[in-house]
Design a protein around this motif. Structure first.
Motif, PDB file in Angstrom:
ATOM      1  N   ASP A 121       0.811  -1.221   0.000  1.00 19.40           N
ATOM      2  CA  ASP A 121       0.000   0.000   0.000  1.00 19.40           C
ATOM      3  C   ASP A 121       0.841   1.267   0.000  1.00 19.40           C
ATOM      4  N   LEU A 122       2.146   1.129   0.149  1.00 17.51           N
ATOM      5  CA  LEU A 122       3.012   2.300   0.110  1.00 17.51           C
ATOM      6  C   LEU A 122       3.288   2.673  -1.346  1.00 17.51           C
ATOM      7  N   LEU A 123       2.977   3.908  -1.693  1.00 14.27           N
ATOM      8  CA  LEU A 123       3.213   4.394  -3.049  1.00 14.27           C
ATOM      9  C   LEU A 123       3.901   5.747  -2.972  1.00 14.27           C
ATOM     10  N   LEU A 124       5.131   5.809  -3.467  1.00 13.41           N
ATOM     11  CA  LEU A 124       5.898   7.050  -3.516  1.00 13.41           C
ATOM     12  C   LEU A 124       6.019   7.455  -4.982  1.00 13.41           C
ATOM     13  N   THR A 125       5.634   8.678  -5.289  1.00 10.61           N
ATOM     14  CA  THR A 125       5.661   9.119  -6.680  1.00 10.61           C
ATOM     15  C   THR A 125       6.558  10.334  -6.862  1.00 10.61           C
ATOM     16  N   TYR A 147      13.735   3.525   0.786  1.00 12.82           N
ATOM     17  CA  TYR A 147      12.499   2.953   1.333  1.00 12.82           C
ATOM     18  C   TYR A 147      12.239   1.600   0.681  1.00 12.82           C
ATOM     19  N   GLY A 148      12.695   0.553   1.353  1.00 12.89           N
ATOM     20  CA  GLY A 148      12.599  -0.788   0.799  1.00 12.89           C
ATOM     21  C   GLY A 148      11.280  -1.475   1.123  1.00 12.89           C
ATOM     22  N   PRO A 149      11.167  -2.757   0.789  1.00 14.11           N
ATOM     23  CA  PRO A 149       9.926  -3.510   1.012  1.00 14.11           C
ATOM     24  C   PRO A 149       9.478  -3.550   2.463  1.00 14.11           C
ATOM     25  N   GLU A 150      10.418  -3.347   3.404  1.00 17.20           N
ATOM     26  CA  GLU A 150      10.028  -3.394   4.819  1.00 17.20           C
ATOM     27  C   GLU A 150       8.990  -2.336   5.170  1.00 17.20           C
ATOM     28  N   TYR A 151       8.988  -1.228   4.430  1.00 21.49           N
ATOM     29  CA  TYR A 151       7.996  -0.186   4.699  1.00 21.49           C
ATOM     30  C   TYR A 151       6.597  -0.646   4.273  1.00 21.49           C
ATOM     31  N   GLY A 152       6.520  -1.408   3.196  1.00 26.71           N
ATOM     32  CA  GLY A 152       5.237  -1.981   2.802  1.00 26.71           C
ATOM     33  C   GLY A 152       4.755  -3.005   3.816  1.00 26.71           C
ATOM     34  N   HIS A 153       5.691  -3.844   4.310  1.00 25.00           N
ATOM     35  CA  HIS A 153       5.330  -4.805   5.350  1.00 25.00           C
ATOM     36  C   HIS A 153       4.844  -4.093   6.610  1.00 25.00           C
ATOM     37  N   TYR A 154       5.484  -2.977   6.916  1.00 19.69           N
ATOM     38  CA  TYR A 154       5.081  -2.208   8.095  1.00 19.69           C
ATOM     39  C   TYR A 154       3.642  -1.717   7.964  1.00 19.69           C
ATOM     40  N   LEU A 155       3.285  -1.208   6.797  1.00 19.26           N
ATOM     41  CA  LEU A 155       1.916  -0.748   6.580  1.00 19.26           C
ATOM     42  C   LEU A 155       0.917  -1.900   6.700  1.00 19.26           C
ATOM     43  N   THR A 156       1.273  -3.063   6.161  1.00 20.85           N
ATOM     44  CA  THR A 156       0.396  -4.228   6.273  1.00 20.85           C
ATOM     45  C   THR A 156       0.178  -4.604   7.727  1.00 20.85           C
ATOM     46  N   LEU A 157       1.246  -4.548   8.508  1.00 19.32           N
ATOM     47  CA  LEU A 157       1.160  -4.875   9.928  1.00 19.32           C
ATOM     48  C   LEU A 157       0.293  -3.866  10.675  1.00 19.32           C
ATOM     49  N   LEU A 158       0.443  -2.599  10.361  1.00 19.49           N
ATOM     50  CA  LEU A 158      -0.371  -1.578  11.012  1.00 19.49           C
ATOM     51  C   LEU A 158      -1.847  -1.768  10.705  1.00 19.49           C
ATOM     52  N   ALA A 159      -2.148  -2.105   9.455  1.00 19.97           N
ATOM     53  CA  ALA A 159      -3.550  -2.334   9.083  1.00 19.97           C
ATOM     54  C   ALA A 159      -4.134  -3.499   9.875  1.00 19.97           C
TER      55      ALA A 159
END
Length: 214
Positions: A121-125, A147-159
């Motif tokens: 869900d992380l999208l940087l443009t 900003y590697g894949p760990e930031y996407g995993h972090y968002l998934t965990l927060l959700a």
């Protein structure tokens, strides 16, 4: 010219792509990732587009675009190597109410597709308004490294934890403090190493330290 930044939901939206080459393929791949319904107008397709057509992931109209083709589309991407066809298709699509981007004429486009980094869900443009694709690529590479894949995993965990934390932390102040303090390097390092359970436990433990007594 100042641009208005926006992220579009394309699930189920009809999008047209004029052209079947490498540029068109890149556009199609991004549209598929967003859940769009895609029609490609081109006498020939790249091997990648052909594979997508054979598996039913796009509709192929196996000929050059013709007048009357572009009604009822939400977005249209003009990506042939023939400028006149691109402009003709763009004019028709715009007249029919679609938003249009033209690969070889950004000044005539309604929008630009920014360079981006996506992790879940992380999208940087990054956008240079069509002025420097090379600078967009360089900035995208820098962001991807930072900003590697760990930031996407972090968002998934927060959700996953959001509803639970909302019940445990009853005030807006406590919730704000919790979400702010859980974005720390140790948690991100655990996720980067694939230690998802440990990262989740660390976040849960952080909630125990926040409350009226804090």
């Amino acid at each position: 010219m100042e641009l208005y930044p926006i992220n579009l939901k394309l699930t189920g939206r009809r999008c047209g792509v004029i052209g079947g080459g490498a540029v068109a393929e890149r556009k199609v791949m991004a549209l598929l990732a967003a859940g769009a319904e895609i029609s490609v107008f081109s006498p020939a397709l790249t091997p990648g587009l052909s594979d997508l057509q054979e598996t039913g992931r796009l509709a192929w109209i196996p000929r050059t675009y013709q007048t009357g083709d572009l009604h009822n589309f939400f977005l249209v991407f003009c990506a042939t190597n023939e400028p006149e066809i691109n402009r003709q298709a763009a004019a028709e699509a715009q007249a029919a109410g679609a938003l249009v981007t033209i690969a070889d004429a950004p000044d005539l486009s309604d929008f630009y597709v920014p360079a981006h980094v996506a992790h879940g869900d992380l999208l940087l443009t990054i956008s240079t308004g069509g002025g420097s694709p090379a600078l967009s690529r360089r900035l995208r590479e820098e962001l991807a490294a930072r900003y590697g894949p760990e930031y996407g995993h972090y968002l998934t965990l927060l959700a996953k934890l959001r509803a639970e934390m909302k019940e445990r932390l009853t005030t807006a102040k406590d919730r704000e403090k919790f979400w702010r303090e859980t974005i720390d390097q140790e948690t991100l390092d655990l996720l980067k190493q694939g230690k998802f359970s440990e990262a989740e436990e660390r976040i849960r433990n952080a909630a125990c330290c926040i409350g009226p007594e804090s």
